[in-house]
Design a protein around this motif. Structure first.
Motif, PDB file in Angstrom:
ATOM      1  N   ALA A  94       0.838  -1.206   0.000  1.00  0.00           N
ATOM      2  CA  ALA A  94       0.000   0.000   0.000  1.00  0.00           C
ATOM      3  C   ALA A  94       0.874   1.257   0.000  1.00  0.00           C
ATOM      4  O   ALA A  94       0.554   2.237  -0.683  1.00  0.00           O
ATOM      5  CB  ALA A  94      -0.929  -0.004   1.207  1.00  0.00           C
ATOM      6  N   ALA A  95       1.970   1.235   0.748  1.00  0.00           N
ATOM      7  CA  ALA A  95       2.867   2.397   0.793  1.00  0.00           C
ATOM      8  C   ALA A  95       3.446   2.703  -0.581  1.00  0.00           C
ATOM      9  O   ALA A  95       3.687   3.861  -0.914  1.00  0.00           O
ATOM     10  CB  ALA A  95       3.992   2.152   1.803  1.00  0.00           C
ATOM     11  N   HIS A  96       3.647   1.681  -1.406  1.00  0.00           N
ATOM     12  CA  HIS A  96       4.216   1.907  -2.729  1.00  0.00           C
ATOM     13  C   HIS A  96       3.173   2.269  -3.781  1.00  0.00           C
ATOM     14  O   HIS A  96       3.526   2.683  -4.882  1.00  0.00           O
ATOM     15  CB  HIS A  96       5.055   0.694  -3.164  1.00  0.00           C
ATOM     16  CG  HIS A  96       6.380   0.698  -2.487  1.00  0.00           C
ATOM     17  ND1 HIS A  96       6.564   0.171  -1.233  1.00  0.00           N
ATOM     18  CD2 HIS A  96       7.571   1.212  -2.860  1.00  0.00           C
ATOM     19  CE1 HIS A  96       7.810   0.358  -0.874  1.00  0.00           C
ATOM     20  NE2 HIS A  96       8.447   0.987  -1.840  1.00  0.00           N
ATOM     21  N   ARG A  97       1.919   2.133  -3.452  1.00  0.00           N
ATOM     22  CA  ARG A  97       0.875   2.618  -4.368  1.00  0.00           C
ATOM     23  C   ARG A  97       0.751   4.131  -4.277  1.00  0.00           C
ATOM     24  O   ARG A  97       0.156   4.754  -5.145  1.00  0.00           O
ATOM     25  CB  ARG A  97      -0.461   1.955  -4.041  1.00  0.00           C
ATOM     26  CG  ARG A  97      -0.549   0.521  -4.521  1.00  0.00           C
ATOM     27  CD  ARG A  97      -1.974  -0.006  -4.464  1.00  0.00           C
ATOM     28  NE  ARG A  97      -2.460  -0.208  -3.118  1.00  0.00           N
ATOM     29  CZ  ARG A  97      -2.301  -1.322  -2.378  1.00  0.00           C
ATOM     30  NH1 ARG A  97      -1.623  -2.334  -2.885  1.00  0.00           N
ATOM     31  NH2 ARG A  97      -2.785  -1.427  -1.171  1.00  0.00           N
ATOM     32  N   ARG A 121      11.422   9.074   3.823  1.00  0.00           N
ATOM     33  CA  ARG A 121      11.152   7.751   3.241  1.00  0.00           C
ATOM     34  C   ARG A 121      11.701   6.654   4.142  1.00  0.00           C
ATOM     35  O   ARG A 121      11.013   5.686   4.443  1.00  0.00           O
ATOM     36  CB  ARG A 121      11.798   7.627   1.851  1.00  0.00           C
ATOM     37  CG  ARG A 121      11.630   6.232   1.229  1.00  0.00           C
ATOM     38  CD  ARG A 121      12.571   6.000   0.053  1.00  0.00           C
ATOM     39  NE  ARG A 121      13.966   5.997   0.408  1.00  0.00           N
ATOM     40  CZ  ARG A 121      14.636   4.934   0.874  1.00  0.00           C
ATOM     41  NH1 ARG A 121      14.026   3.793   1.067  1.00  0.00           N
ATOM     42  NH2 ARG A 121      15.924   5.032   1.157  1.00  0.00           N
ATOM     43  N   ARG A 122      12.937   6.821   4.584  1.00  0.00           N
ATOM     44  CA  ARG A 122      13.536   5.796   5.445  1.00  0.00           C
ATOM     45  C   ARG A 122      12.773   5.652   6.748  1.00  0.00           C
ATOM     46  O   ARG A 122      12.563   4.546   7.238  1.00  0.00           O
ATOM     47  CB  ARG A 122      15.017   6.106   5.696  1.00  0.00           C
ATOM     48  CG  ARG A 122      15.863   5.776   4.473  1.00  0.00           C
ATOM     49  CD  ARG A 122      17.326   6.018   4.721  1.00  0.00           C
ATOM     50  NE  ARG A 122      17.551   7.463   4.628  1.00  0.00           N
ATOM     51  CZ  ARG A 122      18.460   8.127   5.307  1.00  0.00           C
ATOM     52  NH1 ARG A 122      19.252   7.516   6.146  1.00  0.00           N
ATOM     53  NH2 ARG A 122      18.609   9.414   5.147  1.00  0.00           N
ATOM     54  N   SER A 123      12.299   6.763   7.290  1.00  0.00           N
ATOM     55  CA  SER A 123      11.511   6.717   8.517  1.00  0.00           C
ATOM     56  C   SER A 123      10.190   5.982   8.276  1.00  0.00           C
ATOM     57  O   SER A 123       9.765   5.153   9.085  1.00  0.00           O
ATOM     58  CB  SER A 123      11.243   8.143   9.009  1.00  0.00           C
ATOM     59  OG  SER A 123      10.422   8.126  10.129  1.00  0.00           O
ATOM     60  N   ARG A 124       9.557   6.273   7.147  1.00  0.00           N
ATOM     61  CA  ARG A 124       8.283   5.628   6.793  1.00  0.00           C
ATOM     62  C   ARG A 124       8.463   4.119   6.608  1.00  0.00           C
ATOM     63  O   ARG A 124       7.651   3.327   7.041  1.00  0.00           O
ATOM     64  CB  ARG A 124       7.760   6.266   5.509  1.00  0.00           C
ATOM     65  CG  ARG A 124       6.447   5.745   5.020  1.00  0.00           C
ATOM     66  CD  ARG A 124       6.050   6.490   3.756  1.00  0.00           C
ATOM     67  NE  ARG A 124       4.807   6.005   3.238  1.00  0.00           N
ATOM     68  CZ  ARG A 124       4.401   6.205   2.016  1.00  0.00           C
ATOM     69  NH1 ARG A 124       5.130   6.895   1.167  1.00  0.00           N
ATOM     70  NH2 ARG A 124       3.256   5.727   1.605  1.00  0.00           N
ATOM     71  N   ALA A 160      15.256  -4.273   7.587  1.00  0.00           N
ATOM     72  CA  ALA A 160      16.374  -3.329   7.599  1.00  0.00           C
ATOM     73  C   ALA A 160      16.139  -2.330   6.482  1.00  0.00           C
ATOM     74  O   ALA A 160      15.731  -2.695   5.383  1.00  0.00           O
ATOM     75  CB  ALA A 160      17.696  -4.049   7.374  1.00  0.00           C
ATOM     76  N   VAL A 161      16.351  -1.059   6.766  1.00  0.00           N
ATOM     77  CA  VAL A 161      16.209  -0.010   5.761  1.00  0.00           C
ATOM     78  C   VAL A 161      17.577   0.243   5.160  1.00  0.00           C
ATOM     79  O   VAL A 161      18.550   0.423   5.887  1.00  0.00           O
ATOM     80  CB  VAL A 161      15.652   1.290   6.389  1.00  0.00           C
ATOM     81  CG1 VAL A 161      15.556   2.399   5.354  1.00  0.00           C
ATOM     82  CG2 VAL A 161      14.283   1.025   7.002  1.00  0.00           C
ATOM     83  N   HIS A 162      17.677   0.227   3.834  1.00  0.00           N
ATOM     84  CA  HIS A 162      18.952   0.473   3.166  1.00  0.00           C
ATOM     85  C   HIS A 162      19.390   1.899   3.449  1.00  0.00           C
ATOM     86  O   HIS A 162      18.672   2.849   3.159  1.00  0.00           O
ATOM     87  CB  HIS A 162      18.821   0.239   1.666  1.00  0.00           C
ATOM     88  CG  HIS A 162      20.110   0.433   0.935  1.00  0.00           C
ATOM     89  ND1 HIS A 162      21.204  -0.377   1.139  1.00  0.00           N
ATOM     90  CD2 HIS A 162      20.481   1.347   0.029  1.00  0.00           C
ATOM     91  CE1 HIS A 162      22.191   0.023   0.376  1.00  0.00           C
ATOM     92  NE2 HIS A 162      21.777   1.073  -0.310  1.00  0.00           N
TER      93      HIS A 162
END
Length: 101
Positions: A19-22, A71-74, A81-83
Motif C-alpha cells: 500500500a505504501a508503494h501505491r 522515506r527511510r523513517s516511513r 532493515a532499511v537500506h
C-alpha cells in the motif's frame, strides 16, 4: 552505474508495504531523479526485496535529502532493515553472476 541493494519486508506487514508503494509521493520521485537516479525498480519475492537503481551518481546523494530521511523513517516500520544510502557499501549490492542482453 547500477546498484542493487537487498532488503526485506517484515512478513506481517507485506500488505501495508505494498500500500505504501501505491502512494509514492511525487516529491520523493523528483528528489530521487534530482539526486541522479534514472530508474529505481523494486522486485519482491515473498519478504525479500531487491532494489535495482540506475544512477549517474552514488545513491549516497539521496541520504542528504530530507525527503529520503522521511522515506527511510516511513519504511523503518515495514522493513527488517532499511537500506542506508550513506553507509559503507551503499553503492554495492549482491554480486553480479551473469548478465544477458
Amino acid at each position: 552505474m547500477r546498484v542493487a541493494p537487498h532488503t526485506g519486508v517484515r512478513p506481517d506487514v507485506i500488505s501495508a508495504y505494498e500500500a505504501a508503494h501505491r502512494e509514492v509521493p511525487e516529491e520523493l520521485t523528483a528528489a530521487i531523479r534530482a539526486a541522479g537516479a534514472t530508474s529505481w525498480t523494486l522486485h519482491r519475492s515473498g519478504p525479500d526485496l531487491l532494489h535495482v537503481q540506475d544512477c549517474a551518481r552514488l545513491p549516497a546523494a539521496l541520504e542528504r535529502l530530507p525527503v529520503d530521511v522521511a522515506r527511510r523513517s516511513r519504511m523503518a516500520g515495514l522493513l527488517d532493515a532499511v537500506h542506508d544510502c550513506s553507509g559503507p557499501g551503499a553503492d554495492a549490492g549482491p554480486p553480479v553472476v551473469g548478465e544477458r542482453p
